[in-house]
Enzyme design. Structure first.
Site, mmCIF file in Angstrom:
data_model
loop_
_atom_site.group_PDB
_atom_site.id
_atom_site.type_symbol
_atom_site.label_atom_id
_atom_site.label_comp_id
_atom_site.label_asym_id
_atom_site.label_seq_id
_atom_site.Cartn_x
_atom_site.Cartn_y
_atom_site.Cartn_z
ATOM 1 N N HIS A 189 45.515 20.131 33.200
ATOM 2 C CA HIS A 189 46.032 21.422 33.680
ATOM 3 C C HIS A 189 46.365 21.403 35.166
ATOM 4 O O HIS A 189 46.940 22.366 35.690
ATOM 5 C CB HIS A 189 45.020 22.535 33.400
ATOM 6 C CG HIS A 189 45.028 23.017 31.993
ATOM 7 N ND1 HIS A 189 44.338 22.378 30.976
ATOM 8 C CD2 HIS A 189 45.636 24.079 31.412
ATOM 9 C CE1 HIS A 189 44.518 23.035 29.850
ATOM 10 N NE2 HIS A 189 45.305 24.063 30.073
ATOM 11 N N GLY A 190 46.000 20.323 35.859
ATOM 12 C CA GLY A 190 46.329 20.210 37.270
ATOM 13 C C GLY A 190 45.665 21.287 38.101
ATOM 14 O O GLY A 190 44.527 21.693 37.851
ATOM 15 N N PHE A 237 9.688 30.782 27.506
ATOM 16 C CA PHE A 237 8.855 29.593 27.353
ATOM 17 C C PHE A 237 8.709 28.951 28.723
ATOM 18 O O PHE A 237 9.712 28.639 29.381
ATOM 19 C CB PHE A 237 9.545 28.642 26.370
ATOM 20 C CG PHE A 237 8.933 27.277 26.251
ATOM 21 C CD1 PHE A 237 7.947 27.027 25.314
ATOM 22 C CD2 PHE A 237 9.366 26.227 27.061
ATOM 23 C CE1 PHE A 237 7.402 25.752 25.181
ATOM 24 C CE2 PHE A 237 8.829 24.960 26.937
ATOM 25 C CZ PHE A 237 7.838 24.722 25.998
ATOM 26 N N GLU A 247 16.479 20.755 28.767
ATOM 27 C CA GLU A 247 15.828 20.318 27.530
ATOM 28 C C GLU A 247 15.942 18.807 27.312
ATOM 29 O O GLU A 247 16.208 18.333 26.210
ATOM 30 C CB GLU A 247 16.379 21.098 26.332
ATOM 31 C CG GLU A 247 15.983 22.579 26.384
ATOM 32 C CD GLU A 247 16.195 23.294 25.075
ATOM 33 O OE1 GLU A 247 16.090 22.659 24.011
ATOM 34 O OE2 GLU A 247 16.474 24.501 25.117
ATOM 35 N N SER A 307 11.104 16.690 33.903
ATOM 36 C CA SER A 307 11.143 15.740 32.796
ATOM 37 C C SER A 307 9.742 15.229 32.451
ATOM 38 O O SER A 307 9.432 14.957 31.293
ATOM 39 C CB SER A 307 12.046 14.557 33.158
ATOM 40 O OG SER A 307 13.379 14.983 33.340
ATOM 41 N N GLU A 324 18.714 10.853 31.325
ATOM 42 C CA GLU A 324 17.817 9.728 31.584
ATOM 43 C C GLU A 324 16.633 9.730 30.617
ATOM 44 O O GLU A 324 16.196 8.674 30.133
ATOM 45 C CB GLU A 324 17.328 9.778 33.035
ATOM 46 C CG GLU A 324 18.411 9.515 34.073
ATOM 47 C CD GLU A 324 19.407 10.655 34.234
ATOM 48 O OE1 GLU A 324 20.549 10.386 34.633
ATOM 49 O OE2 GLU A 324 19.049 11.822 33.947
ATOM 50 N N ALA A 363 7.092 19.205 37.953
ATOM 51 C CA ALA A 363 6.940 18.741 36.567
ATOM 52 C C ALA A 363 8.125 19.217 35.746
ATOM 53 O O ALA A 363 8.085 20.278 35.122
ATOM 54 C CB ALA A 363 5.633 19.259 35.966
ATOM 55 N N PHE A 405 12.839 27.280 36.657
ATOM 56 C CA PHE A 405 13.969 27.097 35.733
ATOM 57 C C PHE A 405 13.624 27.608 34.335
ATOM 58 O O PHE A 405 13.899 26.941 33.328
ATOM 59 C CB PHE A 405 14.399 25.628 35.677
ATOM 60 C CG PHE A 405 14.886 25.096 36.997
ATOM 61 C CD1 PHE A 405 15.918 25.722 37.670
ATOM 62 C CD2 PHE A 405 14.312 23.974 37.565
ATOM 63 C CE1 PHE A 405 16.364 25.247 38.896
ATOM 64 C CE2 PHE A 405 14.744 23.492 38.790
ATOM 65 C CZ PHE A 405 15.778 24.128 39.452
ATOM 66 N N GLN A 460 52.179 8.647 28.795
ATOM 67 C CA GLN A 460 51.103 7.874 28.179
ATOM 68 C C GLN A 460 49.738 8.233 28.764
ATOM 69 O O GLN A 460 48.724 8.264 28.047
ATOM 70 C CB GLN A 460 51.360 6.377 28.358
ATOM 71 C CG GLN A 460 50.391 5.503 27.584
ATOM 72 C CD GLN A 460 50.663 4.022 27.776
ATOM 73 O OE1 GLN A 460 50.464 3.493 28.862
ATOM 74 N NE2 GLN A 460 51.147 3.369 26.726
#
Length: 389
Positions: free
Chosen positions: A338-339, A126, A363, A135, A367, A133, A159, A279
């Site tokens: 996990h650091g 598609f 898609e 958004s 914003e 062009a 894209f 915590q």
């Protein structure tokens, strides 16, 4: 108000969960190895093999109407299915599907494009997004000029998902500059051998969209999909058809990631104590779990609206916005828990970190979703608290 799944919904979910655990998750280490070597995680042949294996159990064309050989699943069931697939990063999708706007094809076009796409013989893409062009889809500049009984297409798209693999494209072009998006955009079905070219775009993720170039690509008038000048309406139908499915898959990813964080927190010790006792870690887990459940119900509510044939655009925008933002916050917390190991490529956390970042862009960016939601509320199209009527 009943929040339980029906027997059928539970059966579909459980089968897909089993399929993911049995047939997809065991491939994860090999997928990571290949991707690190710059190779596809699954070859086309392997994907097809997995799709046919699923087809043996009836999972083919999950949203394809039954008259075309599909399952015709509801939106809610499809959302449940996508959430299960999201539990793994193995790049799998069920076969037997076609772009929703291909059903607007005439009988001859269905034979040539729709049916072969459903069967897997052909691959589509598609193409509306352009360098200027994204958004703002109304700003497209690709043009189609009438020449006798043909149209000559010139322009560039960018894209484009699946653009490198597709053998035909649904391309949107300006056919009447004066009308523009208001009756001057047309969709054309264009075979690759008509002359358009694609070029791989390298991204931070493990997928490669394409740039498509059209230089005097000539197509006959019979290649118009739908009606002349009504392409923009088709484009909006394509974009809005399944926006809820993107955050639906993120549900599964977040479930898996939070489970990994819980397991690590319960085993990792610092200063003589499990980090699950800290915590700071507990709050990360609590926030992530809460946000995951909120996302689940936003997605399922949007899917329910689709099934009820209600105007679901507002609900889908909310699910897409919240899903993109919160999935990224969750994967960031999981990496933090996990650091240093979370930052390495020995674990798949960093891969999900890169993959989920796309959810806030494609898609419909965050914003754009905020713009849609705010406009609906400010103009009174949707009432605050009006979800239940």
């Amino acid at each position: 108000m009943d929040f339980s799944l029906s027997v059928e919904e539970r059966e579909v979910r459980d089968w897909v969960r089993t399929f993911v655990q049995r047939d997809l998750m065991p491939r994860e280490q090999e997928v990571l190895r290949r991707e690190r070597a710059g190779q596809p995680g699954l070859t086309g042949e392997e994907l097809r093999e997995l799709q046919l294996k699923a087809k043996e159990s009836g999972f083919w064309g999950v949203q394809t109407p039954e008259e075309y050989g599909g399952m015709g699943l509801s939106a809610v069931m499809t959302a449940l299915l996508e959430a299960e697939l999201g539990r793994t990063f193995v790049p799998f999708r069920f076969g037997g599907n076609a772009d929703n706007i291909l059903y607007y094809a005439n009988d001859e076009q269905k034979e040539r494009y729709l049916l072969p796409t459903i069967s897997g013989e052909r691959k589509s893409c598609f193409a509306i997004t352009e360098p200027g062009a994204g958004s703002d889809a109304k700003a497209i500049r690709t043009s189609a000029r009438k020449d006798g009984t043909d149209w000559v297409i010139n322009g560039e798209k960018t894209f484009i998902t699946g653009g490198n693999e597709a053998d035909f494209v649904m391309v949107f072009a300006i056919t009447d500059p004066e009308k523009g998006a208001n009756g001057g955009v047309t969709c054309f079905l264009v075979d690759r051998d008509a002359g358009w070219k694609s070029e791989y775009i390298d991204t931070m993720g493990e997928w490669g969209p394409a740039a498509l170039v059209f230089e005097d690509v000539r197509v006959p008038e019979t290649q118009i999909l739908g009606e002349l000048g009504h392409g923009f309406d088709l484009a909006m139908q394509w974009i809005g058809a399944g926006r809820y499915l993107l955050p639906a898959r993120a549900i599964g990813s977040c479930e898996r990631l939070i489970s990994m964080a819980i397991e690590h927190a319960n085993t990792r010790e610092t200063f003589g104590q499990k980090i699950a006792e800290r915590q700071a870690i507990q709050w990360m887990i609590a926030d992530s779990g809460t946000e995951l459940e909120a996302l689940r119900w936003l997605v399922l509510h949007a899917a329910w609206q689709v099934d009820q044939k209600l105007d679901s655009r507002h609900a889908q925008s909310m699910a897409k916005l919240y899903g993109g933002v919160k999935a990224n916050e969750i994967v960031d917390r999981v990496l933090q828990i996990h650091g240093g190991m979370g930052y390495t490529r020995e674990l798949p956390v960093e891969r999900w970190y890169r993959e989920l970042r796309l959810l806030r862009i494609y898609e419909g960016t965050d914003e754009i979703q905020r713009r849609t939601i705010a406009r609906n509320l400010l103009k009174g199209h949707v009432k605050v608290g009006g979800t239940l009527g």
